[in-house]
Design a protein around this motif. Structure first.
Motif, mmCIF file in Angstrom:
data_model
loop_
_atom_site.group_PDB
_atom_site.id
_atom_site.type_symbol
_atom_site.label_atom_id
_atom_site.label_comp_id
_atom_site.label_asym_id
_atom_site.label_seq_id
_atom_site.Cartn_x
_atom_site.Cartn_y
_atom_site.Cartn_z
ATOM 1 N N HIS A 156 0.783 -1.234 0.000
ATOM 2 C CA HIS A 156 0.000 0.000 0.000
ATOM 3 C C HIS A 156 0.816 1.286 0.000
ATOM 4 C CE1 HIS A 156 -2.673 -2.995 2.188
ATOM 5 N NE2 HIS A 156 -3.164 -2.854 0.979
ATOM 6 N N ARG A 157 2.119 1.165 -0.137
ATOM 7 C CA ARG A 157 2.953 2.373 -0.146
ATOM 8 C C ARG A 157 3.149 2.865 -1.584
ATOM 9 N NH1 ARG A 157 6.455 2.802 5.012
ATOM 10 N NH2 ARG A 157 5.206 1.513 6.426
ATOM 11 N N PHE A 158 3.302 4.184 -1.734
ATOM 12 C CA PHE A 158 3.507 4.717 -3.076
ATOM 13 C C PHE A 158 4.790 5.550 -3.117
ATOM 14 C CE2 PHE A 158 0.098 6.991 -0.877
ATOM 15 C CZ PHE A 158 0.532 8.304 -0.849
ATOM 16 N N HIS A 159 5.401 5.589 -4.316
ATOM 17 C CA HIS A 159 6.759 6.082 -4.481
ATOM 18 C C HIS A 159 6.838 7.082 -5.640
ATOM 19 C CE1 HIS A 159 8.546 2.654 -2.033
ATOM 20 N NE2 HIS A 159 7.300 2.272 -2.227
ATOM 21 N N ALA A 160 7.923 7.843 -5.678
ATOM 22 C CA ALA A 160 8.115 8.826 -6.733
ATOM 23 C C ALA A 160 8.358 8.128 -8.071
ATOM 24 C CB ALA A 160 9.298 9.725 -6.391
ATOM 25 N N PRO A 161 7.618 8.513 -9.117
ATOM 26 C CA PRO A 161 7.787 7.876 -10.429
ATOM 27 C C PRO A 161 8.988 8.397 -11.215
ATOM 28 C CG PRO A 161 6.075 9.516 -10.541
ATOM 29 C CD PRO A 161 6.507 9.460 -9.097
ATOM 30 N N HIS A 162 9.646 9.432 -10.686
ATOM 31 C CA HIS A 162 10.818 10.024 -11.338
ATOM 32 C C HIS A 162 11.538 10.841 -10.268
ATOM 33 C CE1 HIS A 162 13.213 11.983 -14.527
ATOM 34 N NE2 HIS A 162 12.778 10.993 -15.309
ATOM 35 N N HIS A 163 12.666 11.435 -10.607
ATOM 36 C CA HIS A 163 13.278 12.421 -9.715
ATOM 37 C C HIS A 163 12.358 13.639 -9.733
ATOM 38 C CE1 HIS A 163 16.861 9.994 -9.399
ATOM 39 N NE2 HIS A 163 16.962 9.963 -10.710
ATOM 40 N N VAL A 219 -10.906 3.023 3.999
ATOM 41 C CA VAL A 219 -9.532 3.495 3.821
ATOM 42 C C VAL A 219 -9.439 4.985 3.524
ATOM 43 C CG1 VAL A 219 -9.551 2.765 1.402
ATOM 44 C CG2 VAL A 219 -7.383 3.093 2.558
ATOM 45 N N ALA A 220 -10.225 5.801 4.218
ATOM 46 C CA ALA A 220 -10.156 7.245 4.008
ATOM 47 C C ALA A 220 -9.047 7.828 4.877
ATOM 48 C CB ALA A 220 -11.493 7.891 4.332
ATOM 49 N N SER A 221 -7.833 7.369 4.644
ATOM 50 C CA SER A 221 -6.703 7.827 5.438
ATOM 51 C C SER A 221 -5.431 7.591 4.653
ATOM 52 C CB SER A 221 -6.654 7.072 6.774
ATOM 53 O OG SER A 221 -5.618 7.542 7.583
ATOM 54 N N MET A 222 -4.584 8.617 4.603
ATOM 55 C CA MET A 222 -3.308 8.476 3.894
ATOM 56 C C MET A 222 -2.249 9.302 4.604
ATOM 57 S SD MET A 222 -4.313 10.653 0.462
ATOM 58 C CE MET A 222 -5.976 9.970 0.382
ATOM 59 N N ARG A 223 -1.042 8.852 4.511
ATOM 60 C CA ARG A 223 0.090 9.527 5.144
ATOM 61 C C ARG A 223 1.106 9.921 4.080
ATOM 62 N NH1 ARG A 223 1.352 11.933 9.904
ATOM 63 N NH2 ARG A 223 0.548 10.174 11.133
ATOM 64 N N LEU A 224 1.510 11.192 4.092
ATOM 65 C CA LEU A 224 2.551 11.687 3.195
ATOM 66 C C LEU A 224 3.754 12.079 4.045
ATOM 67 C CD1 LEU A 224 0.399 14.054 0.931
ATOM 68 C CD2 LEU A 224 1.058 11.695 0.451
ATOM 69 N N HIS A 225 4.934 11.657 3.640
ATOM 70 C CA HIS A 225 6.126 11.986 4.412
ATOM 71 C C HIS A 225 6.376 13.489 4.453
ATOM 72 C CE1 HIS A 225 7.288 7.896 5.132
ATOM 73 N NE2 HIS A 225 7.380 7.603 3.844
ATOM 74 N N ALA A 226 5.926 14.204 3.423
ATOM 75 C CA ALA A 226 6.187 15.641 3.338
ATOM 76 C C ALA A 226 5.219 16.480 4.171
ATOM 77 C CB ALA A 226 6.114 16.091 1.877
ATOM 78 N N VAL A 227 4.183 15.857 4.702
ATOM 79 C CA VAL A 227 3.167 16.571 5.481
ATOM 80 C C VAL A 227 3.120 15.958 6.878
ATOM 81 C CG1 VAL A 227 0.720 17.157 5.631
ATOM 82 C CG2 VAL A 227 1.835 17.060 3.395
ATOM 83 N N ASP A 228 3.165 16.793 7.912
ATOM 84 C CA ASP A 228 3.305 16.279 9.272
ATOM 85 C C ASP A 228 1.981 15.978 9.966
ATOM 86 O OD1 ASP A 228 2.405 18.823 9.669
ATOM 87 O OD2 ASP A 228 4.073 19.488 10.936
ATOM 88 N N GLU A 252 10.130 6.418 -1.428
ATOM 89 C CA GLU A 252 8.778 6.358 -0.853
ATOM 90 C C GLU A 252 8.262 7.758 -0.531
ATOM 91 O OE1 GLU A 252 7.042 4.963 3.357
ATOM 92 O OE2 GLU A 252 8.000 3.332 2.238
ATOM 93 N N MET A 253 6.992 8.011 -0.930
ATOM 94 C CA MET A 253 6.355 9.293 -0.676
ATOM 95 C C MET A 253 5.301 9.215 0.420
ATOM 96 S SD MET A 253 5.824 10.753 -4.575
ATOM 97 C CE MET A 253 5.273 12.330 -3.935
ATOM 98 N N GLY A 254 4.701 8.027 0.590
ATOM 99 C CA GLY A 254 3.653 7.882 1.591
ATOM 100 C C GLY A 254 2.947 6.560 1.436
ATOM 101 N N TRP A 255 1.780 6.437 2.089
ATOM 102 C CA TRP A 255 1.044 5.190 2.014
ATOM 103 C C TRP A 255 -0.435 5.386 2.333
ATOM 104 C CZ3 TRP A 255 4.678 5.961 6.020
ATOM 105 C CH2 TRP A 255 4.149 6.090 7.296
ATOM 106 N N PHE A 256 -1.237 4.460 1.854
ATOM 107 C CA PHE A 256 -2.639 4.337 2.256
ATOM 108 C C PHE A 256 -2.706 3.486 3.512
ATOM 109 C CE2 PHE A 256 -3.488 4.943 -2.396
ATOM 110 C CZ PHE A 256 -4.331 6.041 -2.286
#
Length: 292
Positions: A156-163, A219-228, A252-256
Motif C-alpha cells: 500500500h505504499r507509493f513512491h516517486a515515479p521520477h526524480h 480506507v479514508a486515510s493516507m500519510r505523506l512523508h512531506a506533510v506532518d 517512498e512518498m507515503g502510504w494508504f
C-alpha cells in the motif's frame, strides 16, 4: 474448504450483490470503525482479522519485510523486503508509483477524462476550485491520464515515479465510495465524490504533473512523508498545503492505510510504456509512461 471459499468469493463478485454490500452501507461510519479496529494491538484480534481478510482476498505476505504484526494497521502499511521492486533507471521513463491493477487510461481531451467506459468526469471537478488547481486542466490538455487501483491485499505504499519535487498538496474532503470496477460503472464522477489528495509534482526534467491518491470505503486515510499530519476524515484543514520535498526516483512518498486508487495525469509529450493495457497488474518501479 477451498471450494467453499472460491464459491463464496464468486458470489460476492456478482455485481448487484457486490455493489449492495460495499456501497449501500453507512460508509463513513464503517470507515471510522475500521480505522479504530485496525489499531487494536491484541493478538487474538489481529489473528482473527487477518484470517477474515485472507478469506475475502489473495493476501500474500511472503514479500513483507516482517512476518508478524502487532495490529491490522501494521499489516496494511507493511514494508517490503529490500530489493523486491527494482526501479527502471531510464531517465525518459516515468515508473509506476505503486503496485496496482491498471484501470481506465487515455488522453485528456477538453478537460475530460474517464473513470470507466461511458463514465466521464471533468478534471477540474476532481481537483476542486482552489486557486492552486485552476490552471492544471489547461496545462495537462492533450496529455495522458491513468488509473491505478490497489486492492486490499496489495502493498500500500507509493513512491516517486521520477526524480521529482512535491510542490503543493491540495486535500479535498469527501465520501468513501468503494472504488472497485463495479462501483466505477455505476456511480457517476465517483473519484470526484471521494476523499482525495492532489499532489502537485514537478519532474527533474521540467514537466509538471499530478498524482491523486483517492480514498475509499474502509480506507479514508493516507500519510505523506512531506506533510506532518495524517490526512483522513477527521482532518479539518488547511486544505492547501505548500511544501517543497525532493524525491529520488523510486523513493517512498507515503502510504494508504488500506487499499484504494492512484490517478496519474501528465502533460502532452508522453507515450504509454510498451505493453501497458487496462486490466494488467503492474508493480512499483515498472515503466508506466515514456517521454516522447
Amino acid at each position: 474448504m477451498m471450494k467453499i471459499r472460491k464459491l463464496f468469493q464468486q458470489t460476492l463478485l456478482q455485481e448487484d450483490l457486490n455493489f449492495l454490500l460495499t456501497n449501500r452501507i453507512p460508509r463513513i461510519a464503517l470507515t471510522h470503525f475500521m480505522g479504530r479496529w485496525s489499531q487494536i494491538k491484541n493478538p487474538f484480534v489481529v489473528k482473527a482479522s487477518m484470517a477474515v481478510w485472507r478469506w475475502f482476498s489473495d493476501l500474500d505476505l511472503s514479500e513483507a519485510k516482517q512476518q508478524k504484526f502487532d495490529s491490522l494497521h501494521a499489516c496494511f502499511t507493511r514494508e517490503l523486503k529490500p530489493g523486491l521492486r527494482p526501479v527502471d533507471p531510464d531517465p525518459k521513463v516515468l515508473t509506476s508509483p505503486c503496485d496496482a491493477i491498471v484501470g481506465a487510461c487515455g488522453v485528456i481531451t477538453e478537460g475530460q477524462v474517464f473513470q470507466a467506459k461511458g463514465f466521464p468526469y471533468r478534471l477540474q471537478t476532481l481537483l476542486g476550485d482552489g486557486a492552486a488547481c485552476r490552471d492544471w486542466p489547461e496545462a495537462l490538455e492533450g496529455g495522458k491520464f491513468l488509473t491505478l487501483r490497489l486492492t486490499s491485499s496489495m502493498y500500500h505504499r507509493f513512491h516517486a515515479p521520477h526524480h521529482v519535487q512535491l510542490q503543493h498538496v491540495t486535500y479535498i474532503s469527501g465520501d468513501t465510495w468503494n472504488v472497485n470496477p463495479v462501483a466505477l460503472k455505476r456511480v457517476a464522477q465517483l473519484f470526484c465524490k471521494n476523499e482525495r489528495a492532489v499532489l502537485h509534482m514537478l519532474a527533474q526534467s521540467g514537466e509538471p504533473f499530478l498524482i491523486v491518491p483517492v480514498a475509499a470505503v474502509l480506507v479514508a486515510s493516507m500519510r505523506l512523508h512531506a506533510v506532518d499530519v495524517l490526512l483522513n476524515l477527521r482532518y479539518k484543514g488547511p486544505n492547501e498545503i505548500p511544501c517543497q520535498a525532493d524525491y529520488a526516483k523510486g523513493q517512498e512518498m507515503g502510504w494508504f492505510e488500506h487499499g484504494s486508487t492512484i490517478l496519474v495525469f501528465v502533460p502532452a509529450g508522453f507515450d504509454w510504456a510498451d505493453g501497458l493495457t487496462p486490466g494488467m497488474r503492474i508493480k512499483m518501479g515498472e515503466p508506466l509512461l515514456t517521454k516522447a
